[in-house]
Design a protein around this motif. Structure first.
Motif, PDB file in Angstrom:
ATOM      1  N   GLY A   1       0.829  -1.191   0.000  1.00 31.82           N
ATOM      2  CA  GLY A   1       0.000   0.000   0.000  1.00 31.82           C
ATOM      3  C   GLY A   1       0.867   1.245   0.000  1.00 31.82           C
ATOM      4  O   GLY A   1       2.029   1.218   0.431  1.00 31.82           O
ATOM      5  N   ASN A   2       0.303   2.330  -0.510  1.00 31.30           N
ATOM      6  CA  ASN A   2       0.997   3.615  -0.468  1.00 31.30           C
ATOM      7  C   ASN A   2       0.010   4.631   0.089  1.00 31.30           C
ATOM      8  O   ASN A   2      -0.980   4.979  -0.553  1.00 31.30           O
ATOM      9  N   ASP A   3       0.265   5.087   1.290  1.00 32.29           N
ATOM     10  CA  ASP A   3      -0.627   6.005   1.983  1.00 32.29           C
ATOM     11  C   ASP A   3      -0.190   7.441   1.683  1.00 32.29           C
ATOM     12  O   ASP A   3       0.387   8.127   2.520  1.00 32.29           O
ATOM     13  N   PHE A   4      -0.487   7.896   0.466  1.00 33.67           N
ATOM     14  CA  PHE A   4      -0.094   9.246   0.076  1.00 33.67           C
ATOM     15  C   PHE A   4      -0.782  10.278   0.970  1.00 33.67           C
ATOM     16  O   PHE A   4      -1.934  10.088   1.391  1.00 33.67           O
TER      17      PHE A   4
ATOM     18  N   ASP B   1      -8.775  11.266  -4.375  1.00 31.97           N
ATOM     19  CA  ASP B   1      -8.796  10.184  -5.369  1.00 31.97           C
ATOM     20  C   ASP B   1      -7.366   9.778  -5.707  1.00 31.97           C
ATOM     21  O   ASP B   1      -6.505  10.622  -5.979  1.00 31.97           O
ATOM     22  N   GLY B   2      -7.123   8.474  -5.678  1.00 26.68           N
ATOM     23  CA  GLY B   2      -5.804   7.956  -6.007  1.00 26.68           C
ATOM     24  C   GLY B   2      -4.800   7.986  -4.883  1.00 26.68           C
ATOM     25  O   GLY B   2      -3.645   7.607  -5.069  1.00 26.68           O
ATOM     26  N   PHE B   3      -5.228   8.397  -3.675  1.00 19.48           N
ATOM     27  CA  PHE B   3      -4.290   8.543  -2.568  1.00 19.48           C
ATOM     28  C   PHE B   3      -4.018   7.234  -1.820  1.00 19.48           C
ATOM     29  O   PHE B   3      -3.233   7.224  -0.877  1.00 19.48           O
ATOM     30  N   THR B   4      -4.657   6.125  -2.226  1.00 17.40           N
ATOM     31  CA  THR B   4      -4.398   4.834  -1.570  1.00 17.40           C
ATOM     32  C   THR B   4      -4.186   3.738  -2.614  1.00 17.40           C
ATOM     33  O   THR B   4      -5.025   2.837  -2.772  1.00 17.40           O
ATOM     34  N   PRO B   5      -3.084   3.752  -3.349  1.00 18.48           N
ATOM     35  CA  PRO B   5      -2.794   2.634  -4.250  1.00 18.48           C
ATOM     36  C   PRO B   5      -2.591   1.342  -3.453  1.00 18.48           C
ATOM     37  O   PRO B   5      -1.964   1.356  -2.384  1.00 18.48           O
ATOM     38  N   LEU B   6      -3.112   0.231  -3.961  1.00 18.73           N
ATOM     39  CA  LEU B   6      -2.976  -1.076  -3.318  1.00 18.73           C
ATOM     40  C   LEU B   6      -2.683  -2.125  -4.372  1.00 18.73           C
ATOM     41  O   LEU B   6      -3.227  -2.076  -5.476  1.00 18.73           O
ATOM     42  N   GLY B   7      -1.847  -3.123  -4.030  1.00 21.05           N
ATOM     43  CA  GLY B   7      -1.584  -4.221  -4.947  1.00 21.05           C
ATOM     44  C   GLY B   7      -0.096  -4.349  -5.281  1.00 21.05           C
ATOM     45  O   GLY B   7       0.743  -3.851  -4.544  1.00 21.05           O
ATOM     46  N   PRO B   8       0.244  -4.962  -6.429  1.00 18.29           N
ATOM     47  CA  PRO B   8      -0.691  -5.530  -7.413  1.00 18.29           C
ATOM     48  C   PRO B   8      -1.129  -6.968  -7.118  1.00 18.29           C
ATOM     49  O   PRO B   8      -2.147  -7.420  -7.633  1.00 18.29           O
ATOM     50  N   ASN B   9      -0.371  -7.687  -6.250  1.00 19.73           N
ATOM     51  CA  ASN B   9      -0.696  -9.095  -5.979  1.00 19.73           C
ATOM     52  C   ASN B   9      -0.941  -9.298  -4.486  1.00 19.73           C
ATOM     53  O   ASN B   9      -0.480  -8.522  -3.647  1.00 19.73           O
ATOM     54  N   LEU B  10      -1.665 -10.389  -4.175  1.00 20.85           N
ATOM     55  CA  LEU B  10      -1.959 -10.720  -2.790  1.00 20.85           C
ATOM     56  C   LEU B  10      -1.062 -11.844  -2.301  1.00 20.85           C
ATOM     57  O   LEU B  10      -0.775 -12.794  -3.041  1.00 20.85           O
TER      58      LEU B  10
ATOM     59  N   PHE C   1     -14.939  -1.835  16.811  1.00 21.79           N
ATOM     60  CA  PHE C   1     -15.959  -2.075  15.783  1.00 21.79           C
ATOM     61  C   PHE C   1     -15.626  -3.372  15.067  1.00 21.79           C
ATOM     62  O   PHE C   1     -14.511  -3.900  15.181  1.00 21.79           O
ATOM     63  N   THR C   2     -16.593  -3.875  14.336  1.00 22.83           N
ATOM     64  CA  THR C   2     -16.392  -5.130  13.612  1.00 22.83           C
ATOM     65  C   THR C   2     -15.558  -4.888  12.355  1.00 22.83           C
ATOM     66  O   THR C   2     -15.890  -4.026  11.531  1.00 22.83           O
ATOM     67  N   LEU C   3     -14.479  -5.631  12.255  1.00 16.23           N
ATOM     68  CA  LEU C   3     -13.722  -5.663  11.008  1.00 16.23           C
ATOM     69  C   LEU C   3     -14.409  -6.670  10.086  1.00 16.23           C
ATOM     70  O   LEU C   3     -14.649  -7.823  10.479  1.00 16.23           O
ATOM     71  N   GLU C   4     -14.724  -6.252   8.877  1.00 13.15           N
ATOM     72  CA  GLU C   4     -15.488  -7.077   7.952  1.00 13.15           C
ATOM     73  C   GLU C   4     -14.630  -7.532   6.779  1.00 13.15           C
ATOM     74  O   GLU C   4     -13.618  -6.902   6.455  1.00 13.15           O
ATOM     75  N   PRO C   5     -15.018  -8.639   6.130  1.00  7.25           N
ATOM     76  CA  PRO C   5     -14.249  -9.125   4.984  1.00  7.25           C
ATOM     77  C   PRO C   5     -14.065  -8.033   3.938  1.00  7.25           C
ATOM     78  O   PRO C   5     -15.011  -7.329   3.569  1.00  7.25           O
ATOM     79  N   GLY C   6     -12.836  -7.886   3.486  1.00  8.27           N
ATOM     80  CA  GLY C   6     -12.502  -6.870   2.501  1.00  8.27           C
ATOM     81  C   GLY C   6     -11.971  -5.585   3.091  1.00  8.27           C
ATOM     82  O   GLY C   6     -11.380  -4.766   2.374  1.00  8.27           O
ATOM     83  N   ASP C   7     -12.194  -5.348   4.405  1.00 10.67           N
ATOM     84  CA  ASP C   7     -11.626  -4.160   5.039  1.00 10.67           C
ATOM     85  C   ASP C   7     -10.100  -4.196   4.933  1.00 10.67           C
ATOM     86  O   ASP C   7      -9.479  -5.271   4.967  1.00 10.67           O
ATOM     87  N   VAL C   8      -9.498  -3.018   4.831  1.00 11.01           N
ATOM     88  CA  VAL C   8      -8.044  -2.898   4.685  1.00 11.01           C
ATOM     89  C   VAL C   8      -7.477  -2.141   5.878  1.00 11.01           C
ATOM     90  O   VAL C   8      -8.025  -1.108   6.294  1.00 11.01           O
ATOM     91  N   ILE C   9      -6.385  -2.661   6.422  1.00  9.65           N
ATOM     92  CA  ILE C   9      -5.651  -1.961   7.470  1.00  9.65           C
ATOM     93  C   ILE C   9      -4.290  -1.573   6.901  1.00  9.65           C
ATOM     94  O   ILE C   9      -3.499  -2.445   6.506  1.00  9.65           O
ATOM     95  N   LEU C  10      -4.025  -0.270   6.824  1.00  8.36           N
ATOM     96  CA  LEU C  10      -2.705   0.236   6.455  1.00  8.36           C
ATOM     97  C   LEU C  10      -1.902   0.371   7.740  1.00  8.36           C
ATOM     98  O   LEU C  10      -2.280   1.116   8.643  1.00  8.36           O
ATOM     99  N   THR C  11      -0.805  -0.351   7.843  1.00 10.59           N
ATOM    100  CA  THR C  11      -0.163  -0.580   9.134  1.00 10.59           C
ATOM    101  C   THR C  11       0.947   0.404   9.479  1.00 10.59           C
ATOM    102  O   THR C  11       1.699   0.183  10.418  1.00 10.59           O
TER     103      THR C  11
END
Length: 494
Positions: free
Chosen positions: A101-104, A124-133, A178-188
């Motif tokens: 991730g890139n937390d611009f 917009d575009g301030f959180t690029p993520l990827g490209p692979n998991l 709060f509940t963390l749900e499937p698909g939520d992202v944590i930038l660490t």
């Protein structure tokens, strides 16, 4: 993990779905904390909108009229199963995947959001993520590495073992609220090395596990910076603004931002203050109604010491064993201040006038001198007193004492308004000391005070000449109308 993103929306092409929440950590790496000079006791967070997500190969606009767009390479966690009040030992099981991730962030927009980062990090575009998991089930949470390149040059490198708060702790802590749900992202969080990028720059981030079987990797997440053309509308909200503090934080240091490392005082004002006695300054401050600006009970460790600088504050609280355990060890407030004091700053320590232990010794004194500090003032004791004096850094203290810090004090916090020797001291106040003692000089009146004090010194020298020539002090000290007229005539003829 099954990919089921929003109808082929390319922004989410690397993710299993559009995130419901993106949670980011403010400060989490030891290297970044050391760079910033502060280490949090607990993690703190902010939210980013899912509309800020971008895929690799995309662009990020630096908005028109701004200058401080900064990258932050990070390890991104993707939640795979609901997590609510999950114990730390089970937290990692709720993480399905890891990616880059890139937390611009745009420092020009930080001021008015008070830490929420809504506008400074939500564009917009301030959180690029990827490209692979990377499959989290195959990775130990301490075995991950994050690297960032700018135009092909390595800018950041650290590992998850360098985190202040472990990855499972972040998941467990968030699940308390709060509940963390499937698909939520944590930038660490990001390690040291984050800095400013400009249009035309390409930033790449990679997360991998080099020691794991198969050395899995996210691949390089690439983003190009482009110049935006749209203007912000002042009638709708606050406009971008920057100052030297924001520049230093965005670039990573004052020197990287092209700023002077000397704090607070102009060379001219510093020179004037170094020539005027503290007693003369005290007289001028008293004329202005400021009678409570002397730091009482402190004396220089070395006779003839002169001190001029701006205040960097540090506060000790009375020792309590459990609090010393939590705050006294490790990279505590005392060590952080001595490790990050800037050239020209004076470390002013609130020790409550307690002289039953040292508040610094020869090692910390040497560290402050190497950093270019102007000196130290403490209303507590000094260990290694003779060695401290030999180092040559101006140190004013209440006296020597052989005991270590923990006997009486807990290093608690820094960079706040404190009390030292009965005087209130704020960060940035001007501190001046000599054999008569130490004064706190409000910066807003420093120029006029020192100019009047220098003029008073000229008058006092002239009076001393008259006394030496045999004139009685009555009517001369202080001068009456006749002697004032003589002085003015003498001054004009010089």
């Amino acid at each position: 993990m099954k990919i089921d993103n929003d109808a082929g929306d390319r922004r989410f092409s690397a993710l299993p779905t559009r995130p419901g929440k993106i949670i980011a950590v403010h400060l989490s790496y030891a290297s970044r904390a050391d760079q910033r000079g502060r280490r949090p006791a607990h993690p703190s967070y902010f939210l980013k909108p899912s509309s800020s997500v971008a895929a690799t190969g995309g662009v990020i606009e630096r908005p028109s009229g701004t200058e401080l767009l900064a990258f932050e390479g990070e390890i991104a966690l993707i939640i795979g199963s609901p997590a609510r009040r999950v114990p730390i030992e089970y937290a990692w099981k709720h993480v399905a995947a890891i990616t880059a991730g890139n937390d611009f962030g745009l420092y020009d927009l930080r001021a008015n959001d008070k830490g929420s980062n809504v506008r400074s990090k939500g564009g917009d575009g301030f959180t690029p993520l990827g490209p692979n998991l990377i499959d989290a089930r195959t990775i130990e949470p301490t075995a991950l590495r994050v690297r960032t390149w700018v135009n092909g040059v390595l800018a950041q490198e650290d590992s998850s073992s360098g985190l202040i708060f472990t990855l499972p702790q972040l998941v467990s802590d968030l699940s308390q609220h709060f509940t963390l749900e499937p698909g939520d992202v944590i930038l660490t969080g990001t390690p040291a090395g984050s800095s400013v990028v400009a249009p035309g720059d390409v930033v790449e981030v990679e997360v991998d596990a080099p020691d794991a079987a198969g050395a899995p990797t996210s691949g390089r997440l690439a983003t190009m910076v482009v110049q935006g053309t749209s203007e912000f509308d002042a009638s709708l909200g606050s406009l971008p603004s920057v100052d030297d503090t924001q520049r230093a934080e965005a670039w990573g240091s004052r020197s990287a931002a092209g700023l002077s490392e000397v704090s607070g005082l102009s060379d001219e004002l510093r020179d004037k203050l170094s020539r005027v006695p503290v007693a003369a300054l005290s007289q001028q401050l008293r004329k202005r109604g400021l009678n409570n600006v002397s730091i009482d009970g402190v004396r220089p460790t070395r006779p003839g010491t002169r001190l001029v600088g701006t205040a960097r504050t540090l506060r000790f609280v009375p020792n309590r064993e459990d609090l010393f355990t939590s705050h006294g060890g490790g990279y505590n407030a005392q060590k952080r201040v001595f490790d990050t004091v800037a050239p020209g700053e004076v470390i002013v320590i609130e020790a409550r006038g307690e002289t039953g232990s040292g508040t610094l010794g020869d090692i910390l004194t040497l560290r402050a001198k190497v950093r270019g500090a102007a000196g130290v003032v403490t209303d507590g004791g000094v260990r290694d007193h003779d060695a401290v004096a030999e180092i040559g850094l101006p140190v004013f203290a209440a006296g020597p004492h052989p005991a270590v810090l923990g006997r009486r004090h807990v290093p608690w916090d820094c960079d706040l308004t404190i009390s030292c020797g009965g005087a209130t001291v704020q960060p940035g106040d001007i501190i001046v000391g000599d054999g008569d003692g130490v004064l706190v000089l409000p910066p807003s009146i420093a120029e006029e005070v020192v100019d009047d004090a220098l003029e008073q010194e000229v008058l006092d020298s002239w009076i001393a000449e008259q006394v030496g020539a045999g004139h009685p002090v009555h009517g001369l000290f202080p001068p009456d109308a006749e002697w004032k007229a003589r002085y003015r005539q003498w001054r004009q003829n010089r």
